[in-house]
Write a protein that holds these residues in place. Structure first.
Motif: not given
Ligand code: CA
Length: 237
Positions: A18, A20, A23, A41
């Motif tokens: 989740d 960003p 990720a 996400h």
């Protein structure tokens, strides 16, 4: 099939995370190393993407909004499309219990945040290597144990038993060397690709799960104190 030069098939990796920034960074490093990274996400979209894309490996953050990582993991394992997909869990440094719980639940490995890009890639390569299909002789029998190396299916007295890729490789390694004790170091090197004190615990956790899955044959896997593990030599192996 047509002869000629085939494009290398890019292995697909799903990141369920989740945050960003994390990720993106993970995706960037995976792409740079030749993998195709996909991001989800949250837990629900992670499941949908996993079932639609059937990735080669899933990096699963445990702390997710809504559906948490453990619930996602359980659903992945329950569905035939992802029941054998290798999963590396991402955990925060303090969550030792999560990590142990994750391994006991059947995760193939875990990465503790913050991790370096190098560490990430090494773990991904190692887990993917473990789950790769083995060319050559397809099945290996060892007493009541039968390994289908291509499909990674395992049979105990002709009954299929669900093993993760890691459990499969671990038990196969011991079975191919039945009667000869294998050191912890060798098992870790061979199955995980590295050996250190932290992962000693990982080995025992996996072995505990393998024994449980062997049911009344659990005694075939013997602990050799101060050395490691040994698969007791059955009559035909
Ligand atoms: Ca998170």
């Amino acid at each position: 099939m047509e002869d000629g030069i085939l494009e290398p098939i890019m292995q697909k990796i799903l990141i369920v995370e989740d945050e960003p920034d994390v990720a993106e960074l993970v995706a960037f490093n995976l792409n740079r190393s030749g993998y195709t990274a996909i991001i989800a996400h949250d837990g629900l979209s992670g499941l949908d993407t996993a079932w639609a894309e059937e990735p080669d490996l899933i990096l699963l953050d445990l702390m997710l909004p809504g559906k948490d990582g453990f619930s996602v993991f359980k659903e992945l394992r329950r569905d035939t499309r992802t029941s054998r997909t290798p999963v590396i869990m991402l955990t925060a440094r303090a969550q030792t219990e999560d990590r142990i719980q994750g391994l006991e639940a059947g995760a193939d490995d875990y990465l503790t945040k913050p991790f370096s890009p190098k560490e990430l890639i090494l773990r991904v390569q190692s887990v993917l290597r473990r789950s790769e299909k083995t060319p050559g002789k397809v099945t290996f029998d060892c007493g009541p144990l039968r390994f289908d190396k291509n499909s990674l299916k395992f049979f105990l007295a002709n009954q299929e038993v669900d093993l993760t890729a890691t459990e499969f490789k671990l038990l196969l390694y011991l079975s191919e060397r039945a009667g000869t004790p294998q050191t912890r170091h060798d098992l870790l090197r061979h199955v995980w690709g590295y050996s250190d004190d932290v992962h000693s615990r990982t080995l025992d956790t996996h072995m505990k799960r393998v024994r449980k899955k062997l049911g009344d044959q659990a005694g075939m896997v013997e602990t050799v104190r101060g050395v490691g593990y040994c698969l007791r030599q059955p009559d035909q192996c």
